[in-house]
Write a protein that holds these residues in place. Structure first.
Motif, PDB file in Angstrom:
ATOM      1  N   ALA A  33       0.835  -1.202   0.000  1.00  0.00           N
ATOM      2  CA  ALA A  33       0.000   0.000   0.000  1.00  0.00           C
ATOM      3  C   ALA A  33       0.871   1.253   0.000  1.00  0.00           C
ATOM      4  O   ALA A  33       1.894   1.322   0.676  1.00  0.00           O
ATOM      5  CB  ALA A  33      -0.916  -0.001   1.226  1.00  0.00           C
ATOM      6  N   LEU A  34       0.455   2.256  -0.764  1.00  0.00           N
ATOM      7  CA  LEU A  34       1.219   3.496  -0.871  1.00  0.00           C
ATOM      8  C   LEU A  34       0.965   4.375   0.344  1.00  0.00           C
ATOM      9  O   LEU A  34      -0.171   4.736   0.652  1.00  0.00           O
ATOM     10  CB  LEU A  34       0.826   4.243  -2.151  1.00  0.00           C
ATOM     11  N   GLU A  35       2.038   4.705   1.072  1.00  0.00           N
ATOM     12  CA  GLU A  35       1.983   5.608   2.215  1.00  0.00           C
ATOM     13  C   GLU A  35       3.350   6.243   2.367  1.00  0.00           C
ATOM     14  O   GLU A  35       4.245   6.019   1.547  1.00  0.00           O
ATOM     15  CB  GLU A  35       1.574   4.848   3.481  1.00  0.00           C
ATOM     16  N   GLU A  36       3.529   7.038   3.421  1.00  0.00           N
ATOM     17  CA  GLU A  36       4.791   7.756   3.613  1.00  0.00           C
ATOM     18  C   GLU A  36       5.987   6.819   3.604  1.00  0.00           C
ATOM     19  O   GLU A  36       7.007   7.097   2.984  1.00  0.00           O
ATOM     20  CB  GLU A  36       4.726   8.551   4.923  1.00  0.00           C
ATOM     21  N   ARG A  37       5.868   5.683   4.316  1.00  0.00           N
ATOM     22  CA  ARG A  37       7.005   4.778   4.435  1.00  0.00           C
ATOM     23  C   ARG A  37       7.319   4.047   3.139  1.00  0.00           C
ATOM     24  O   ARG A  37       8.423   3.512   2.976  1.00  0.00           O
ATOM     25  CB  ARG A  37       6.729   3.741   5.540  1.00  0.00           C
ATOM     26  N   SER A  38       6.366   3.977   2.227  1.00  0.00           N
ATOM     27  CA  SER A  38       6.562   3.191   1.005  1.00  0.00           C
ATOM     28  C   SER A  38       6.465   4.056  -0.254  1.00  0.00           C
ATOM     29  O   SER A  38       6.219   3.540  -1.339  1.00  0.00           O
ATOM     30  CB  SER A  38       5.531   2.061   0.936  1.00  0.00           C
ATOM     31  N   ARG A  39       6.690   5.357  -0.097  1.00  0.00           N
ATOM     32  CA  ARG A  39       6.567   6.250  -1.254  1.00  0.00           C
ATOM     33  C   ARG A  39       7.746   6.115  -2.215  1.00  0.00           C
ATOM     34  O   ARG A  39       7.553   6.142  -3.435  1.00  0.00           O
ATOM     35  CB  ARG A  39       6.462   7.705  -0.774  1.00  0.00           C
ATOM     36  N   TRP A  40       8.965   5.946  -1.692  1.00  0.00           N
ATOM     37  CA  TRP A  40      10.158   6.021  -2.520  1.00  0.00           C
ATOM     38  C   TRP A  40      10.820   4.656  -2.695  1.00  0.00           C
ATOM     39  O   TRP A  40      10.905   3.866  -1.759  1.00  0.00           O
ATOM     40  CB  TRP A  40      11.171   6.989  -1.905  1.00  0.00           C
ATOM     41  N   ARG A 235       8.933 -10.217  -5.043  1.00  0.00           N
ATOM     42  CA  ARG A 235       8.377  -8.896  -4.745  1.00  0.00           C
ATOM     43  C   ARG A 235       6.932  -8.774  -5.240  1.00  0.00           C
ATOM     44  O   ARG A 235       6.147  -8.006  -4.685  1.00  0.00           O
ATOM     45  CB  ARG A 235       9.248  -7.791  -5.336  1.00  0.00           C
ATOM     46  N   ALA A 236       6.593  -9.520  -6.285  1.00  0.00           N
ATOM     47  CA  ALA A 236       5.209  -9.534  -6.747  1.00  0.00           C
ATOM     48  C   ALA A 236       4.334 -10.402  -5.844  1.00  0.00           C
ATOM     49  O   ALA A 236       3.155 -10.108  -5.636  1.00  0.00           O
ATOM     50  CB  ALA A 236       5.141 -10.039  -8.186  1.00  0.00           C
ATOM     51  N   HIS A 237       4.935 -11.446  -5.263  1.00  0.00           N
ATOM     52  CA  HIS A 237       4.200 -12.386  -4.419  1.00  0.00           C
ATOM     53  C   HIS A 237       3.959 -11.826  -3.017  1.00  0.00           C
ATOM     54  O   HIS A 237       2.896 -12.054  -2.428  1.00  0.00           O
ATOM     55  CB  HIS A 237       4.983 -13.700  -4.325  1.00  0.00           C
ATOM     56  N   ALA A 238       4.945 -11.101  -2.473  1.00  0.00           N
ATOM     57  CA  ALA A 238       4.846 -10.617  -1.092  1.00  0.00           C
ATOM     58  C   ALA A 238       5.365  -9.184  -0.998  1.00  0.00           C
ATOM     59  O   ALA A 238       6.421  -8.931  -0.417  1.00  0.00           O
ATOM     60  CB  ALA A 238       5.633 -11.535  -0.150  1.00  0.00           C
ATOM     61  N   PRO A 239       4.646  -8.213  -1.578  1.00  0.00           N
ATOM     62  CA  PRO A 239       5.108  -6.821  -1.527  1.00  0.00           C
ATOM     63  C   PRO A 239       5.141  -6.317  -0.092  1.00  0.00           C
ATOM     64  O   PRO A 239       4.295  -6.671   0.730  1.00  0.00           O
ATOM     65  CB  PRO A 239       4.068  -6.073  -2.363  1.00  0.00           C
ATOM     66  N   ALA A 240       6.138  -5.470   0.214  1.00  0.00           N
ATOM     67  CA  ALA A 240       6.315  -4.990   1.582  1.00  0.00           C
ATOM     68  C   ALA A 240       6.907  -3.593   1.558  1.00  0.00           C
ATOM     69  O   ALA A 240       7.649  -3.239   0.632  1.00  0.00           O
ATOM     70  CB  ALA A 240       7.235  -5.935   2.360  1.00  0.00           C
ATOM     71  N   PRO A 241       6.615  -2.785   2.573  1.00  0.00           N
ATOM     72  CA  PRO A 241       7.112  -1.400   2.576  1.00  0.00           C
ATOM     73  C   PRO A 241       8.624  -1.286   2.676  1.00  0.00           C
ATOM     74  O   PRO A 241       9.185  -0.248   2.311  1.00  0.00           O
ATOM     75  CB  PRO A 241       6.432  -0.778   3.797  1.00  0.00           C
ATOM     76  N   PHE A 242       9.316  -2.351   3.152  1.00  0.00           N
ATOM     77  CA  PHE A 242      10.768  -2.281   3.278  1.00  0.00           C
ATOM     78  C   PHE A 242      11.436  -3.448   2.555  1.00  0.00           C
ATOM     79  O   PHE A 242      12.370  -4.057   3.066  1.00  0.00           O
ATOM     80  CB  PHE A 242      11.173  -2.246   4.757  1.00  0.00           C
ATOM     81  N   GLY A 243      10.941  -3.737   1.348  1.00  0.00           N
ATOM     82  CA  GLY A 243      11.591  -4.738   0.519  1.00  0.00           C
ATOM     83  C   GLY A 243      12.988  -4.287   0.125  1.00  0.00           C
ATOM     84  O   GLY A 243      13.299  -3.095   0.095  1.00  0.00           O
TER      85      GLY A 243
END
Length: 457
Positions: A33-40, A235-243
């Protein structure tokens, strides 16, 4: 002098396909999900320096610098990176324009704490691997824009970075098929439950409040599958904010789907940590999903587990923070990830002026959410009860910019690949309220997405 160039959009997967097989490349892959921690997202390659630490021996650019303590290694890293105080202002809006990217494994944290492990050192897993990059490619997921930015010296020309980007195909290359593989545990289910029971006995005796008990699963990388292609599928199977995908030389890579921020610090010294403690499954539909979230929020054991780690992180960060600056936000917040719910809290503070990101790492490694409280005794108990060394697992992936800022993640939900050998660790926090069977089931719940991935589901 810092510089910034805007670039045409390229999908991260296209860049990985084009550049990911190069040794010492680093992809910090914010997903989900797009949020501050996963923007960049950031991609770096062609480093200026590479540093490798194995059992305290430091190798810089292939040159043996001899033995150093863990604290000396962090001081050496500080001296390796050029610092430009005004960089954040010169490159407005892009939070990372080059600097140090790498990981510090669990053994590095043990060394900082003065713990001598009874487990034999893993010769195929570095204690630390870090590279200094003079520029970084960046994706802004919110604005759907791409950039390359860096710091110049000796008349450095950014045009070759731009030209290389234009050579990346606009269309994503297909990800090659990956045969299934088998994850073999380092201990039986009974052995894991016995370790949990022993940990609970130590808690009941007043030896400790909480401890994290984990296990490792091992597999062989299937023939004909590269590590970067495996990560493209993962990364497609288990997307995460700190991949993250780190290629640390020719033989070792880290493929991470971590959901957990470890510690971050801004160029102005604002510190944040977001420990995860407490897990519940996702539901089959919206109603069941909401029911699981409510149950997690009300679970006495899970809330107590989170509270103890919040106190631990307040203590660790407080060692280098200004007195009176520590505070807790989002306390016991339920967050939804791709495959599980987690209880999350945020600890904040402000660094003392004489301290920096390296001091913060020294004060907080290894991460409290994957060790226990009190931390030093938890590390001793972990070493006594677990069946194998943790390797990179339960360490941290970090980036430290030349402006002094840092962001980092706890290495969980991550494959470490040493040659063809792949390992992944999973576990959970044990308290006086823990039931060995339920703890085993929670550990398997965390492993389930990766077991399904291994089976090609």
């Amino acid at each position: 002098m810092a510089w910034l160039r805007e670039l045409p959009w390229r999908e991260p997967d296209s860049v990985l396909a084009a550049w990911g097989n190069v040794p010492w490349c680093a992809f910090l892959d914010s997903g989900g999900a797009l949020e501050e921690r996963s923007r960049w997202r950031f991609f770096c390659h062609a480093p200026r320096h590479v540093l490798h630490v194995q059992a305290g021996r430091v190798i810089l650019d292939g040159r043996d610098l001899g033995q150093m303590s863990a604290a000396q290694v962090l001081s050496f890293l500080r001296s390796l990176c050029p610092w430009y105080d005004a960089l954040a202002q010169q490159v407005e809006g892009v939070p990372f324009s080059g600097g140090l990217v790498g990981f510090a494994g669990y053994a590095f944290g043990l060394a900082l704490e003065g713990i001598n492990s009874a487990h034999a050192a893993q010769a195929d897993v570095p204690d630390m691997a870090v590279a200094l990059y003079e520029y970084a490619y960046a994706w802004d997921r919110q604005e759907k824009r791409c950039y390359v930015s860096g710091f110049s010296h000796d008349g450095y020309d950014s045009t070759r970075c731009v030209a290389a980007w234009y050579a990346v195909p606009e269309q994503m290359a297909p990800v090659p098929a990956c045969p299934s593989f088998t994850l073999e545990p380092d201990q039986s289910a009974d052995s894991y439950r016995r370790a949990v029971a022993q940990a609970r006995e130590l808690i009941a005796a007043g030896d400790i409040f909480q401890v994290n008990i984990t296990g490792r699963y091992t597999a062989l990388l299937p023939d004909g599958v590269s590590k970067v292609d495996l990560y493209r599928r993962l990364r497609a199977h288990a997307p995460a904010p700190f991949g993250a995908y780190l290629s640390c030389g020719a033989d070792f890579s880290l493929l991470s789907c971590s959901p957990e921020r470890f510690v971050s610090v801004s160029d102005r010294g604002a510190v944040a940590s977001r420990p995860i403690k407490g897990t519940a499954p996702r539901g089959q539909d919206a109603a069941q999903d909401e029911a699981f979230a409510r149950m997690l929020a009300a679970d006495e054991k899970e809330c107590a587990e989170n509270l103890m780690i919040v106190d631990l992180m307040r203590h660790d960060i407080g060692r280098v923070a200004r007195i009176g600056s520590m505070q807790v936000q989002d306390f016991l917040k339920v967050e939804r990830f791709a495959h599980v719910h987690h209880l999350v809290s945020e600890v904040r503070g402000t660094l003392q002026p004489e301290h920096d990101a390296f001091d913060l790492l020294a004060a907080t490694l290894p991460p409290g959410s994957v060790t226990g409280a009190p931390k030093h005794r938890a590390l001793e108990i972990i070493d006594m009860l677990e069946a194998s060394p943790r390797g990179a697992y339960c360490g941290t992936v970090f980036r430290i910019g030349v402006d002094g800022s840092m962001d980092s993640a706890v290495i969980i939900r991550s494959f470490e690949c040493a040659g063809r050998v792949m390992r992944i660790g999973v576990g959970g926090g044990i308290t006086i309220l823990s039931d060995p069977q339920k703890e085993y089931e929670e550990m398997r719940l965390k492993l389930a997405p990766f077991a399904a991935f291994a089976e090609g589901v």
